[in-house]
Design a protein around this motif. Structure first.
Motif, PDB file in Angstrom:
ATOM      1  N   ALA A  23       9.126   7.457  -4.127  1.00 16.52           N
ATOM      2  CA  ALA A  23       8.543   7.488  -2.787  1.00 16.52           C
ATOM      3  C   ALA A  23       7.020   7.614  -2.857  1.00 16.52           C
ATOM      4  O   ALA A  23       6.298   6.921  -2.122  1.00 16.52           O
ATOM      5  N   MET A  24       6.518   8.445  -3.746  1.00 15.19           N
ATOM      6  CA  MET A  24       5.075   8.610  -3.896  1.00 15.19           C
ATOM      7  C   MET A  24       4.438   7.339  -4.448  1.00 15.19           C
ATOM      8  O   MET A  24       3.339   6.954  -4.021  1.00 15.19           O
ATOM      9  N   ALA A  25       5.127   6.682  -5.394  1.00 16.79           N
ATOM     10  CA  ALA A  25       4.599   5.439  -5.951  1.00 16.79           C
ATOM     11  C   ALA A  25       4.530   4.349  -4.882  1.00 16.79           C
ATOM     12  O   ALA A  25       3.545   3.605  -4.793  1.00 16.79           O
ATOM     13  N   LEU A  26       5.579   4.246  -4.059  1.00 20.19           N
ATOM     14  CA  LEU A  26       5.575   3.257  -2.980  1.00 20.19           C
ATOM     15  C   LEU A  26       4.485   3.558  -1.955  1.00 20.19           C
ATOM     16  O   LEU A  26       3.814   2.636  -1.459  1.00 20.19           O
ATOM     17  N   TRP A  27       4.324   4.840  -1.639  1.00 13.88           N
ATOM     18  CA  TRP A  27       3.283   5.215  -0.700  1.00 13.88           C
ATOM     19  C   TRP A  27       1.900   4.900  -1.249  1.00 13.88           C
ATOM     20  O   TRP A  27       1.037   4.386  -0.525  1.00 13.88           O
ATOM     21  N   PHE A  28       1.677   5.170  -2.530  1.00 12.79           N
ATOM     22  CA  PHE A  28       0.394   4.875  -3.157  1.00 12.79           C
ATOM     23  C   PHE A  28       0.141   3.369  -3.176  1.00 12.79           C
ATOM     24  O   PHE A  28      -0.978   2.911  -2.884  1.00 12.79           O
ATOM     25  N   TRP A  29       1.188   2.589  -3.487  1.00 20.44           N
ATOM     26  CA  TRP A  29       1.046   1.132  -3.480  1.00 20.44           C
ATOM     27  C   TRP A  29       0.731   0.625  -2.074  1.00 20.44           C
ATOM     28  O   TRP A  29      -0.112  -0.257  -1.899  1.00 20.44           O
ATOM     29  N   TYR A  30       1.396   1.193  -1.072  1.00 19.93           N
ATOM     30  CA  TYR A  30       1.144   0.785   0.305  1.00 19.93           C
ATOM     31  C   TYR A  30      -0.299   1.063   0.713  1.00 19.93           C
ATOM     32  O   TYR A  30      -0.945   0.229   1.371  1.00 19.93           O
ATOM     33  N   MET A  31      -0.821   2.226   0.329  1.00 17.10           N
ATOM     34  CA  MET A  31      -2.182   2.574   0.698  1.00 17.10           C
ATOM     35  C   MET A  31      -3.188   1.614   0.061  1.00 17.10           C
ATOM     36  O   MET A  31      -4.164   1.204   0.703  1.00 17.10           O
ATOM     37  N   LEU A  32      -2.945   1.234  -1.200  1.00 18.83           N
ATOM     38  CA  LEU A  32      -3.832   0.267  -1.851  1.00 18.83           C
ATOM     39  C   LEU A  32      -3.749  -1.097  -1.167  1.00 18.83           C
ATOM     40  O   LEU A  32      -4.765  -1.755  -0.935  1.00 18.83           O
ATOM     41  N   TRP A  33      -2.519  -1.516  -0.859  1.00 24.81           N
ATOM     42  CA  TRP A  33      -2.319  -2.802  -0.198  1.00 24.81           C
ATOM     43  C   TRP A  33      -2.940  -2.811   1.193  1.00 24.81           C
ATOM     44  O   TRP A  33      -3.615  -3.766   1.576  1.00 24.81           O
ATOM     45  N   ALA A  34      -2.726  -1.738   1.955  1.00 29.14           N
ATOM     46  CA  ALA A  34      -3.280  -1.648   3.301  1.00 29.14           C
ATOM     47  C   ALA A  34      -4.805  -1.608   3.263  1.00 29.14           C
ATOM     48  O   ALA A  34      -5.477  -2.191   4.133  1.00 29.14           O
ATOM     49  N   SER A  35      -5.367  -0.933   2.275  1.00 28.79           N
ATOM     50  CA  SER A  35      -6.821  -0.875   2.137  1.00 28.79           C
ATOM     51  C   SER A  35      -7.391  -2.261   1.852  1.00 28.79           C
ATOM     52  O   SER A  35      -8.446  -2.636   2.389  1.00 28.79           O
ATOM     53  N   LYS A  36      -6.684  -3.029   1.025  1.00 27.58           N
ATOM     54  CA  LYS A  36      -7.126  -4.394   0.727  1.00 27.58           C
ATOM     55  C   LYS A  36      -7.046  -5.272   1.974  1.00 27.58           C
ATOM     56  O   LYS A  36      -7.941  -6.085   2.238  1.00 27.58           O
ATOM     57  N   ILE A  37      -5.968  -5.118   2.754  1.00 24.97           N
ATOM     58  CA  ILE A  37      -5.830  -5.868   4.004  1.00 24.97           C
ATOM     59  C   ILE A  37      -6.963  -5.498   4.966  1.00 24.97           C
ATOM     60  O   ILE A  37      -7.550  -6.354   5.636  1.00 24.97           O
ATOM     61  N   GLY A  38      -7.279  -4.217   5.021  1.00 26.74           N
ATOM     62  CA  GLY A  38      -8.296  -3.748   5.955  1.00 26.74           C
ATOM     63  C   GLY A  38      -9.680  -4.307   5.683  1.00 26.74           C
ATOM     64  O   GLY A  38     -10.495  -4.423   6.604  1.00 26.74           O
ATOM     65  N   ARG A  39      -9.978  -4.655   4.435  1.00 25.44           N
ATOM     66  CA  ARG A  39     -11.302  -5.181   4.107  1.00 25.44           C
ATOM     67  C   ARG A  39     -11.538  -6.570   4.701  1.00 25.44           C
ATOM     68  O   ARG A  39     -12.683  -7.006   4.807  1.00 25.44           O
ATOM     69  N   ASN A  40     -10.461  -7.283   5.057  1.00 28.83           N
ATOM     70  CA  ASN A  40     -10.589  -8.621   5.638  1.00 28.83           C
ATOM     71  C   ASN A  40     -10.142  -8.669   7.090  1.00 28.83           C
ATOM     72  O   ASN A  40      -9.894  -9.753   7.627  1.00 28.83           O
ATOM     73  N   THR A  41     -10.004  -7.503   7.713  1.00 25.12           N
ATOM     74  CA  THR A  41      -9.493  -7.436   9.083  1.00 25.12           C
ATOM     75  C   THR A  41     -10.546  -6.853  10.007  1.00 25.12           C
ATOM     76  O   THR A  41     -11.215  -5.872   9.671  1.00 25.12           O
ATOM     77  N   ILE A  42     -10.694  -7.458  11.163  1.00 27.38           N
ATOM     78  CA  ILE A  42     -11.592  -6.969  12.199  1.00 27.38           C
ATOM     79  C   ILE A  42     -10.792  -6.809  13.484  1.00 27.38           C
ATOM     80  O   ILE A  42     -10.071  -7.724  13.890  1.00 27.38           O
TER      81      ILE A  42
END
Length: 217
Positions: A23-42
């Motif tokens: 669960a912690m690994a999935l949450w950590f992966w999600y946060m990295l993925w969401a952070s990457k998405i956020g860099r290209n989102t306005i």
């Protein structure tokens, strides 16, 4: 009999540890993925992004503080309850971070293409607490009418940008929440091909600015 109970309890504890770790690994992966998405989102200006994060964090903090107070109210000092509230607030705030960006990326929308002026900055936007992109590319999204700074580097700019390219051709996926920048290409506005207007006929450009080509050094 005791050895069997001990073995059974050990298996349960091992499974619990594995589940928590996954669960912690999935949450950590999600946060990295969401952070990457956020860099290209306005997001649209009307989205109360920061206020939503604060509100959700306060709700989780109150839940944590209420649970602690309800369990053993006689042993809980105000300082301990405040610490519990702050801990719950931080957990809630981090968990909901980038939720609007992810929704903008996942929810259905339409593909739009438009021209935009641009500006290069060195270094670029921050990544995490201590690192930054090598270069930043500022563009104005036509759907949200807001500026966004994309992360890039000198090598990519040297390959894509040539002398006289005074605009950027943007491909974005947009919906009611905002826009996700899919791709961009440097173009010469004077020689670019004219295309029909996109959604609602909105096609507004800023003044033209010329930029020199970037050296890979």
């Amino acid at each position: 009999m005791n050895s069997y109970i001990y073995f059974k309890r050990k298996i349960k504890n091992t499974i619990l540890v594995i589940v928590i770790f996954c669960a912690m690994a999935l949450w950590f992966w999600y946060m990295l993925w969401a952070s990457k998405i956020g860099r290209n989102t306005i997001l649209m200006k009307s989205i109360p992004e920061f206020m939503s994060y604060i509100t959700f964090g306060c709700i989780i903090g109150l839940v944590f503080a209420g649970c602690v107070t309800y369990q053993r109210p006689e042993n809980k000092t105000p300082a301990h309850i405040l610490e519990t509230f702050l801990g719950g607030f931080c957990i809630g705030f981090v968990c909901i971070l980038h939720c609007y960006d992810v929704c903008t990326y996942l929810l259905p929308g339409e593909i739009i293409r438009y021209e935009s002026d641009y500006e290069l900055t060195f270094p670029g936007p921050a990544i995490g607490k201590s690192s930054r992109c090598e270069a930043g590319l500022w563009i104005k999204d036509a759907h949200t009418t807001r500026w966004i700074q994309l992360c890039t580097n000198k090598s990519t700019l040297f390959k894509k940008q040539q002398y006289g390219m005074d605009a950027v051709w943007i491909t974005a996926r947009s919906n009611r929440l905002g826009s996700y920048i899919v791709d961009y290409q440097f173009i010469n506005r004077q020689t670019s091909v004219t295309v029909p207007p996109f959604h609602n006929g909105v096609r507004k450009y800023n003044s033209v600015s010329l930029f020199s080509p970037i050296s890979p050094d």
